[in-house]
Design an enzyme around this catalytic site. Structure first.
Site, PDB file in Angstrom:
ATOM      1  CG  ASP A 186      -6.593  11.171 -14.943  1.00 30.19           C
ATOM      2  OD1 ASP A 186      -5.560  11.872 -14.828  1.00 30.19           O
ATOM      3  OD2 ASP A 186      -7.670  11.435 -14.389  1.00 30.19           O
ATOM      4  CB  ALA A 187      -6.220   7.145 -20.280  1.00 32.51           C
ATOM      5  CG  ASP A 217      -5.824   4.729 -14.941  1.00 32.33           C
ATOM      6  OD1 ASP A 217      -5.283   5.061 -13.868  1.00 32.33           O
ATOM      7  OD2 ASP A 217      -6.976   5.066 -15.266  1.00 32.33           O
ATOM      8  CB  SER A 259      -1.272  21.925  21.220  1.00 27.20           C
ATOM      9  OG  SER A 259      -2.067  23.011  21.206  1.00 27.20           O
ATOM     10  CE  LYS A 311      -3.921  26.508  14.607  1.00 27.83           C
ATOM     11  NZ  LYS A 311      -4.713  25.329  14.426  1.00 27.83           N
ATOM     12  NE  ARG A 351      -0.979  17.460  19.484  1.00 28.04           N
ATOM     13  CZ  ARG A 351      -1.739  17.755  20.537  1.00 28.04           C
ATOM     14  NH1 ARG A 351      -2.963  17.307  20.610  1.00 28.04           N
ATOM     15  NH2 ARG A 351      -1.249  18.488  21.515  1.00 28.04           N
ATOM     16  CD  GLU A 378      -2.847  19.912  10.698  1.00 28.03           C
ATOM     17  OE1 GLU A 378      -1.762  19.719  11.292  1.00 28.03           O
ATOM     18  OE2 GLU A 378      -3.894  20.251  11.274  1.00 28.03           O
ATOM     19  CE  LYS A 430      -8.119  28.712  16.184  1.00 26.60           C
ATOM     20  NZ  LYS A 430      -8.019  27.585  17.066  1.00 26.60           N
TER      21      LYS A 430
END
Ligand code: IVH
Length: 675
Positions: free
Chosen positions: A38-39, A42, A87, A120, A141, A183, A323
């Site tokens: 990360d350093a 940066d 949908s 999903k 949407r 999404e 679902k």
């Protein structure tokens, strides 16, 4: 204006640096597989910022430095979709899924269809419009035809490319003007952390990551969106509103190759048995994912057959969503009733059709405040999913809507007058809560006593709602100190009170005197002082007198105590009635002294500043870690700062630190310093 040769050279250098940063953003945010620390990242980013600051004429909109820009807006502009964002129809059982396949076979006249199975993702769908390879617009949407232009917010999501080179598009077969749909979501860990922080700040919490995502995408201030780690998974590629590739599986592969984040957990199934296996294996493993999924989407793979199958009113016939069963219990909201608490706050409570969850029957769940109700869109008569973790209060996580669970119609509204005393109900602008403003509202007194007697506070068993109501109504108890003046005779005058019960209650009251200082502090019911804060106050000051005499500045030295909490404590003890109450409690013999926690000395005399989003600790945890080791945490960087602890998205504080030559460290180095 003609550009100098110098400019061109610098331009090339800057563009090369941008390409490098884009590559590392891709490794980190899309692949989850960084190549550098990360350093180091940066460093690159700061180098680019510096170069661009020196040559502002060379800044391009797709530069990695330009993800957050612009001022907060007043609202969103509407935008029309290139073709409707539809949908999906749902299936809830294997049988319903096989029915769907039967219809697909009949309508297409074929039985050799392949199916693309995708997770999903439980977020919100979004359209990204690219022109000439550059991200031009992000649109929600909306109603499917018209959404809202949320481009500025979408640009802050690091896994969404701001531009894709012509070369790359060519290689992947994607045209330079295209649209991606997919999404947007918030990982569960980020959701929990952010919600915890909001709760501490007294802000409205979100019911689930999806609602938090929706709230974040529609944030008017892009810098806030930037701070909330959002993610975007692509699943459709359109050209002029039409599916571009001849197979969904090809679309997914091409999007992936072009640098979009595409969910790797997908499968091209040859038949419905394979689909069913995929579904079952993911239903069993859904908790292992870092984000929420609520089912599996099954799509006929070939675009030709998709076109032939077409659409019903709102959904394609060529796809279906299977679902998963709800995680918690699903039950009906019979009513929503406002309950007045000890601070006068009105909490809307959902009265549920009783439902068993984890061994107990649940019939009530908190809906927190009006913001929470609006956010869930919940109405009386709705069916909701309720969860219960550990021994915490049951939570409503979402509204359920399908053919067995129709929507409710009755909107809940906060009353204008207190249901207990008839006093005025007021909502302070900028606050989420409604309150009864009558200082003498009996509900406040009853709530205060019940809080004081509860298990986590003074643990006075037997002092329940019925008894407290009697004691307050007949005037025997006007504050918590009066509990310690009660006699057997007093209690025997009450209804349903025998000698044995009276003795028990008095025994409990007596025993509560031995509970430690932090319980007494918590029991006073100071606004914004919860169990944790009470503990920190006790550890820091060691006595109630020291807390009472502390200034706001001194109070702010305590872990997790900010200006608002400090002010609330000072205000509490400045009140004459409260001071009298404290005197009475002292007289009753409660514990006013505790054990001061000795601090470590490893970081003694060192001042730290925290900035950016920390990954391994919450801000509060990091602060506590430093303070426990004897260090101090300050809000701004100055010459007196010894270390700046930088998380991701660290901004101006890092620049300031660099300017002043202050050491910059990451979370790991902080852990090492603390030992
Ligand atoms: S396809 C016309 N694929 O589920 C096809 N949707 O219940 C529409 N969703 O509005 C979408 N993951 O927000 C598709 N892999 C996926 C999905 C997905 C989540 C959402 C999407 C859609 C909703 C429909």
């Amino acid at each position: 204006m003609p550009r100098s040769a110098d400019d061109k050279n610098i331009d090339k250098k800057i563009e090369a640096l941008r390409e490098k940063i884009r590559h590392h953003e891709y490794r980190y945010y899309v692949l989850d597989d960084p190549e550098i620390s990360d350093a180091d990242f940066d460093k690159l980013m700061n180098e680019l910022k510096r170069s661009e600051a020196e040559h502002p004429q060379l800044i391009t909109p797709d530069s990695p430095t330009q993800r957050v820009g612009g001022k907060p807006r007043e609202g969103f502009v509407k935008a029309k979709h290139s073709s409707p964002m539809l949908s999906l129809d749902n299936a809830y059982s294997e049988e319903e899924l096989r029915d769907w396949e039967r219809r697909v076979h009949e309508l297409s006249g074929r039985t050799d269809l392949e199916y693309m199975c995708e997770l999903k993702l439980d977020g919100m769908s979004l359209a990204l419009v690219y022109g000439d390879g550059h991200l031009a617009r992000g649109i929600t949407r909306g109603d499917g035809n018209i959404g809202e232009d949320v481009t500025a917010n979408v640009r802050t999501v690091r896994s969404i490319p701001l531009s894709i080179s012509k070369d790359k598009l060519k290689k992947t077969g994607i045209p330079i003007d295209f649209e991606v749909r997919g999404e947007m979501l918030m990982p569960i860990a980020a959701f929990r952390k952010l919600n915890e922080e909001r709760e501490k700040q007294g802000l409205a919490v979100f019911a689930n990551p999806r609602n938090f995502t929706a709230g974040t995408v529609r944030q008017l201030e892009p810098s806030i969106t930037a701070q909330r780690r959002m993610d975007f998974f692509a699943y459709f590629l359109l050209k002029d509103g039409q599916t571009f590739f001849d197979r969904q599986s090809k679309t997914m592969d091409a999007l992936e190759a072009a640098g979009f984040k595409v969910n790797p957990n997908r499968k091209l199934a040859q038949n419905l048995d394979e689909v069913w296996k995929f579904i079952q294996s993911w239903e069993a493993r859904r908790d292992s994912l870092p984000y929420e999924i609520d089912g599996i989407v099954i799509k006929v793979d070939r675009t030709t057959w998709q076109r032939e199958l077409g659409f019903t009113g709102k959904a394609p016939r060529w796809a279906i969503a299977y679902k998963f069963a709800a995680r918690g219990a699903v039950t009906e909201i019979e009513d929503i009733v406002p309950q007045v608490g000890r601070t006068g706050k009105l909490t809307p409570v959902a009265w549920l059709k009783p439902v068993p969850i984890g061994g107990t029957t649940v019939s009530r769940a908190t809906l927190h405040n009006m913001d929470f109700i609006d956010q869930l869109g919940v109405k009386i008569g709705d069916w909701v999913e309720v969860e219960r973790g550990g021994d915490v209060i049951p939570k409503v996580v979402k509204v359920v809507e399908d053919k067995d669970h129709p929507r409710g119609h009755k909107q809940f509204e906060m009353p204008e007058h207190c249901p207990v005393c008839g006093g005025n109900i007021v909502r302070t602008p900028g606050e989420a809560d409604h309150r009864c403003v009558n200082a003498n509202c009996p509900a406040k007194l009853q709530g205060t006593i019940l809080h004081f007697a509860s298990r986590h506070v003074m643990n006075i068993d037997g002092l329940g709602e019925a008894l407290v109501n009697q004691l307050t109504e007949c005037g025997l108890v006007r504050n918590v100190a009066d509990l310690y003046k009660l006699t057997t005779d007093d209690l025997l005058k009450l209804e349903r009170m025998g000698e044995k019960s009276a003795e028990n209650v008095l025994g409990e009251v007596e025993a509560s005197k031995n509970l430690p200082l932090e319980r007494v502090i918590y029991g006073l019911g100071i606004r914004m002082v919860g169990e944790r804060t009470a503990q920190f106050l006790a550890e820091h000051f060691g006595s109630l007198d020291a807390i009472m005499n502390a200034s706001a500045e001194e109070l702010e030295e305590v872990n997790e105590v900010g200006p608002r909490i400090a002010e609330s404590i000072v205000e509490f003890f400045a009140d004459e009635h409260n001071r009298k109450l404290v005197d009475d409690l002292r007289e009753a013999g409660l514990k006013f002294k505790g054990q001061k926690k000795e601090k470590g000395t490893k970081l003694a005399g060192k001042t730290f500043v925290l900035t950016g989003t920390l990954e391994r600790h919450t801000r509060d945890e990091a602060k506590k870690m430093i303070e426990d080791a004897g260090g101090r945490v300050s809000g701004s960087v100055s010459k007196k700062t010894d270390y700046v602890v930088a998380g991701s998205d660290a901004g101006s504080k890092l620049d300031k630190a660099r300017e002043l030559g202050v050491s910059m460290i990451g979370e790991e180095q902080l852990e090492q310093l603390v030992g």
